[in-house]
Write a protein that holds these residues in place. Structure first.
Motif, PDB file in Angstrom:
ATOM      1  N   SER A 113     -11.018   8.939   1.117  1.00 15.47           N
ATOM      2  CA  SER A 113     -10.299   9.561   2.224  1.00 15.47           C
ATOM      3  C   SER A 113      -9.115  10.325   1.643  1.00 15.47           C
ATOM      4  CB  SER A 113      -9.764   8.485   3.170  1.00 15.47           C
ATOM      5  OG  SER A 113     -10.658   8.242   4.214  1.00 15.47           O
ATOM      6  N   ASP A 114      -8.628  11.286   2.392  1.00 17.68           N
ATOM      7  CA  ASP A 114      -7.484  12.054   1.893  1.00 17.68           C
ATOM      8  C   ASP A 114      -6.162  11.363   2.242  1.00 17.68           C
ATOM      9  OD1 ASP A 114      -6.569  13.114   4.589  1.00 17.68           O
ATOM     10  OD2 ASP A 114      -8.670  13.749   4.529  1.00 17.68           O
ATOM     11  N   ALA A 115      -5.088  11.977   1.782  1.00 16.16           N
ATOM     12  CA  ALA A 115      -3.758  11.365   1.934  1.00 16.16           C
ATOM     13  C   ALA A 115      -3.325  11.262   3.400  1.00 16.16           C
ATOM     14  CB  ALA A 115      -2.734  12.186   1.145  1.00 16.16           C
ATOM     15  N   TYR A 116      -3.816  12.145   4.245  1.00 22.88           N
ATOM     16  CA  TYR A 116      -3.434  12.098   5.667  1.00 22.88           C
ATOM     17  C   TYR A 116      -4.038  10.863   6.340  1.00 22.88           C
ATOM     18  CZ  TYR A 116      -1.877  16.897   4.929  1.00 22.88           C
ATOM     19  OH  TYR A 116      -1.217  18.015   4.460  1.00 22.88           O
ATOM     20  N   TYR A 117      -5.344  10.662   6.137  1.00 21.71           N
ATOM     21  CA  TYR A 117      -5.983   9.459   6.699  1.00 21.71           C
ATOM     22  C   TYR A 117      -5.304   8.202   6.154  1.00 21.71           C
ATOM     23  CZ  TYR A 117     -10.230  11.717   8.633  1.00 21.71           C
ATOM     24  OH  TYR A 117     -11.124  12.439   9.369  1.00 21.71           O
ATOM     25  N   ALA A 118      -5.067   8.232   4.838  1.00 23.40           N
ATOM     26  CA  ALA A 118      -4.585   7.021   4.182  1.00 23.40           C
ATOM     27  C   ALA A 118      -3.153   6.680   4.618  1.00 23.40           C
ATOM     28  CB  ALA A 118      -4.646   7.207   2.659  1.00 23.40           C
ATOM     29  N   LEU A 119      -2.283   7.686   4.651  1.00 23.76           N
ATOM     30  CA  LEU A 119      -0.886   7.395   5.003  1.00 23.76           C
ATOM     31  C   LEU A 119      -0.753   7.023   6.481  1.00 23.76           C
ATOM     32  CD1 LEU A 119       2.086   7.215   4.189  1.00 23.76           C
ATOM     33  CD2 LEU A 119       2.326   9.588   4.900  1.00 23.76           C
ATOM     34  N   SER A 120      -1.524   7.691   7.328  1.00 21.26           N
ATOM     35  CA  SER A 120      -1.460   7.362   8.748  1.00 21.26           C
ATOM     36  C   SER A 120      -1.811   5.881   8.941  1.00 21.26           C
ATOM     37  CB  SER A 120      -2.425   8.269   9.508  1.00 21.26           C
ATOM     38  OG  SER A 120      -2.484   7.901  10.851  1.00 21.26           O
ATOM     39  N   ALA A 121      -2.825   5.426   8.210  1.00 24.38           N
ATOM     40  CA  ALA A 121      -3.217   4.008   8.293  1.00 24.38           C
ATOM     41  C   ALA A 121      -2.097   3.108   7.759  1.00 24.38           C
ATOM     42  CB  ALA A 121      -4.508   3.789   7.501  1.00 24.38           C
ATOM     43  N   GLY A 122      -1.495   3.513   6.653  1.00 23.01           N
ATOM     44  CA  GLY A 122      -0.409   2.709   6.072  1.00 23.01           C
ATOM     45  C   GLY A 122       0.770   2.600   7.028  1.00 23.01           C
ATOM     46  N   ILE A 123       1.049   3.674   7.737  1.00 28.28           N
ATOM     47  CA  ILE A 123       2.142   3.665   8.724  1.00 28.28           C
ATOM     48  C   ILE A 123       1.801   2.678   9.847  1.00 28.28           C
ATOM     49  CG2 ILE A 123       3.231   5.112  10.531  1.00 28.28           C
ATOM     50  CD1 ILE A 123       4.366   5.713   7.782  1.00 28.28           C
ATOM     51  N   ASN A 124       0.536   2.621  10.224  1.00 25.75           N
ATOM     52  CA  ASN A 124       0.130   1.667  11.270  1.00 25.75           C
ATOM     53  C   ASN A 124       0.359   0.226  10.814  1.00 25.75           C
ATOM     54  OD1 ASN A 124      -0.725   3.950  12.587  1.00 25.75           O
ATOM     55  ND2 ASN A 124      -2.903   3.592  12.253  1.00 25.75           N
ATOM     56  N   ALA A 125       0.111  -0.032   9.525  1.00 23.91           N
ATOM     57  CA  ALA A 125       0.347  -1.381   8.999  1.00 23.91           C
ATOM     58  C   ALA A 125       1.841  -1.698   8.984  1.00 23.91           C
ATOM     59  CB  ALA A 125      -0.228  -1.503   7.583  1.00 23.91           C
ATOM     60  N   LEU A 126       2.630  -0.692   8.662  1.00 22.75           N
ATOM     61  CA  LEU A 126       4.085  -0.893   8.599  1.00 22.75           C
ATOM     62  C   LEU A 126       4.654  -1.222   9.982  1.00 22.75           C
ATOM     63  CD1 LEU A 126       6.467  -0.627   6.528  1.00 22.75           C
ATOM     64  CD2 LEU A 126       6.797   1.680   7.413  1.00 22.75           C
ATOM     65  N   ALA A 127       3.930  -0.800  11.021  1.00 23.25           N
ATOM     66  CA  ALA A 127       4.446  -0.950  12.385  1.00 23.25           C
ATOM     67  C   ALA A 127       4.461  -2.397  12.883  1.00 23.25           C
ATOM     68  CB  ALA A 127       3.619  -0.082  13.339  1.00 23.25           C
ATOM     69  N   GLY A 128       3.849  -3.312  12.138  1.00 16.71           N
ATOM     70  CA  GLY A 128       3.769  -4.704  12.609  1.00 16.71           C
ATOM     71  C   GLY A 128       5.079  -5.463  12.466  1.00 16.71           C
ATOM     72  N   PRO A 129       5.348  -6.399  13.404  1.00 12.85           N
ATOM     73  CA  PRO A 129       6.612  -7.160  13.380  1.00 12.85           C
ATOM     74  C   PRO A 129       6.836  -7.977  12.113  1.00 12.85           C
ATOM     75  CG  PRO A 129       5.461  -7.513  15.459  1.00 12.85           C
ATOM     76  CD  PRO A 129       4.530  -6.721  14.589  1.00 12.85           C
ATOM     77  N   LEU A 130       5.767  -8.397  11.445  1.00 14.61           N
ATOM     78  CA  LEU A 130       5.974  -9.170  10.220  1.00 14.61           C
ATOM     79  C   LEU A 130       6.257  -8.254   9.034  1.00 14.61           C
ATOM     80  CD1 LEU A 130       3.328 -12.035  10.462  1.00 14.61           C
ATOM     81  CD2 LEU A 130       5.707 -12.007  11.209  1.00 14.61           C
ATOM     82  N   HIS A 131       6.090  -6.964   9.221  1.00 15.82           N
ATOM     83  CA  HIS A 131       6.323  -6.006   8.124  1.00 15.82           C
ATOM     84  C   HIS A 131       7.501  -5.102   8.525  1.00 15.82           C
ATOM     85  CE1 HIS A 131       5.562  -3.732   4.598  1.00 15.82           C
ATOM     86  NE2 HIS A 131       4.470  -3.088   4.926  1.00 15.82           N
ATOM     87  N   GLY A 132       7.302  -3.815   8.573  1.00 14.62           N
ATOM     88  CA  GLY A 132       8.431  -2.895   8.766  1.00 14.62           C
ATOM     89  C   GLY A 132       9.148  -3.029  10.092  1.00 14.62           C
ATOM     90  N   ARG A 133       8.425  -3.451  11.107  1.00 13.34           N
ATOM     91  CA  ARG A 133       9.061  -3.539  12.423  1.00 13.34           C
ATOM     92  C   ARG A 133      10.119  -4.640  12.483  1.00 13.34           C
ATOM     93  NH1 ARG A 133       7.079  -2.968  18.483  1.00 13.34           N
ATOM     94  NH2 ARG A 133       8.552  -4.425  19.404  1.00 13.34           N
TER      95      ARG A 133
END
Ligand code: CMX
Length: 433
Positions: free
Chosen positions: A251-271
């Motif tokens: 996958s390209d960087a757009y697909y990959a980073l968008s997914a990584g941002i979704n992971a960061l959004a969780g309360p146990l992580h970046g949120r």
């Protein structure tokens, strides 16, 4: 030499090391996996490789071998500023070399040229319900830009394993140049009566971000500091790992980073940075606006734990000491806002929370992580909408994960695919079946 040329020579020099390890030493053991690790989120399983940063449990993060204070001291800074150019940090993360001022100037110029955000991204953001979370908006903005991907274009033209990193690098640079402006747009649209500010092409990334947020200096230095300290935390954290995993499928960087941002959004992580401010506001409200004493805080911390919730901003999967990213922000506060009420509350929590977590006896690390402090400085400069804080983390995190996936592609890391087992199998391993 341009950044891309330097990177190309670094990649050429590095490839034989990876190939030799694979060809001649592939059976050497890196570690073993226990039942606790298999059930428990792969904690501590050493099965990822990155040279961009390393997280020591006690010392904390080193970027390309340097601690946070060393990085801040080594990299070129804009005239009169306390923190380095983010663009120079990007150069450093990619190559491992501290760039000269001239080399940084080149990257700054390149980022400026790539800064304009396509109108359709703005249109998509504006079409989203205004109460969408800023992380949902940030993720959507990245994925909608996927049509710009040079990697996707190169792939369609015929995939070449040896040169694939080049288009990954181009995509990564394009995204990074645009991301702060996108985040600032989301902020001004959502929380400042829909009054976006045009970019200032004379300013570097940190300076322009502060400008587009509509906040005067020294917020530009806050931005530089934030983006750098949040950038990378080796490869196993959820946002870095997700980005890497998705990129591993070609996958390209757009697909990959968008997914990584979704992971960061969780309360146990970046949120968690948003949760910290929410928690403190709850304490203030419960006390009728009074600044809590240490005794008040102890009571609320125990209430939080006894209701089955975690204390946001405390604990870590790898760290076993106070996070140096917390310390870097604390240092800033001691210099610029030592008398701020919120800073004092966060400092009081720091005094009482570790002992309470130790007494409770569950968390392996009772010390604060980066998120415990992130809100204080933002609040002080007027960014009080705390659901935006994770988006700031996201802009910073993009720097590290994009550097990583550029290198992943350069070294030809394969699609990631760990193996699962069944509970029956684990019971057999345990000798209870
Ligand atoms: N408050 C209360 N309990 C905590 C805790 C905290 N801050 N940190 C850990 N614990 C608990 C865990 O929930 C777990 O409880 P159970 O056994 O009931 O499931 C137990 O202590 C053991 O957990 P651990 O091994 O110490 O921690 P993990 O590696 O499983 O999780 C983390 C790490 C960060 C998710 C966890 O410490 C946590 O939830 N912290 C609060 C949220 C937070 O600040 N996240 C941000 C981390 C930094 C980042 O990525 O942004």
């Amino acid at each position: 030499m341009s950044l891309k040329d330097v990177l190309a020579s670094k990649i050429e020099a590095h490839r034989p090391r990876t190939q030799k390890l694979l060809k001649e030493h592939s059976d050497a053991k890196v570690g073993e996996v226990t039942i606790a690790q298999a059930i428990g989120g792969a904690r501590g399983v050493r099965c990822l490789v990155t040279d961009i940063s390393y997280l020591d449990p006690v010392e904390g993060i080193r970027f390309r071998g340097k601690t946070i204070p060393e990085v801040m001291g080594a990299l070129p800074k804009p005239p009169g500023k306390d923190y380095p150019y983010v663009e120079g940090f990007w150069y450093y993360l990619l190559t491992g070399d501290v760039p000269t001022k001239i080399e940084v100037d080149e990257v700054v110029a390149e980022f400026k040229a790539r800064r304009p955000v396509p109108q359709y991204v703005i249109d998509v953001l504006r079409a989203m319900p205004r109460d969408s979370h800023p992380m949902a908006m940030l993720s959507a903005a990245i994925i909608v830009m996927r049509r710009e991907s040079k990697f996707a274009e190169a792939y369609e033209a015929g995939y070449d394993r040896m040169t694939a990193w080049e288009s990954m690098y181009e995509d990564s640079t394009d995204i990074l140049a645009k991301l702060p402006g996108i985040a600032a747009y989301i902020y001004r649209m959502k929380y400042r009566a829909d009054t976006p500010i045009e970019p200032d092409m004379d300013l570097d990334m940190g300076g322009n971000f502060a400008h587009q947020m509509g906040i005067d200096p020294p917020y530009d230095d806050v931005a530089r500091m934030y983006f750098i300290i949040h950038s990378d935390h080796e490869s196993g954290n959820a946002s870095a790992h997700t980005t890497h995993l998705v990129a591993s499928t070609l996958s390209d960087a757009y697909y990959a980073l968008s997914a990584g941002i979704n992971a960061l959004a969780g309360p146990l992580h970046g949120r968690a940075n948003q949760e910290v401010l929410g928690w403190i506001q709850h304490v203030f409200e419960a006390l009728g606006g009074k600044v809590p004493t240490e005794e008040d805080l102890k009571k609320f911390l125990w209430e939080t734990l006894n209701s089955g919730q975690v204390i946001p901003g405390y604990g870590h999967a790898v760290l076993r000491k106070t996070d140096p990213r917390y310390a870097a922000q604390r240092e800033y506060c001691l210099k610029y806002l030592p008398d701020d009420d919120l800073f004092k509350v966060v400092s009081s929590i720091y005094k009482v929370a570790p002992d309470i977590l130790l007494e409770q006896g569950k968390a392996k690390n009772p010390w604060p992580n980066v998120d415990a402090h992130s809100g204080v400085i933002q609040w002080y400069y007027g960014v009080k909408e705390y659901d935006f804080y994770t988006a700031l983390f996201g802009v910073g995190r993009a720097i590290g994960v994009l550097a990583n996936i550029t290198w992943d592609r350069a070294l030809g890391y394969p699609i990631e695919r760990p193996k699962s087992v069944t509970t029956d199998m684990l019971e057999e391993v345990a000798g209870i079946k």
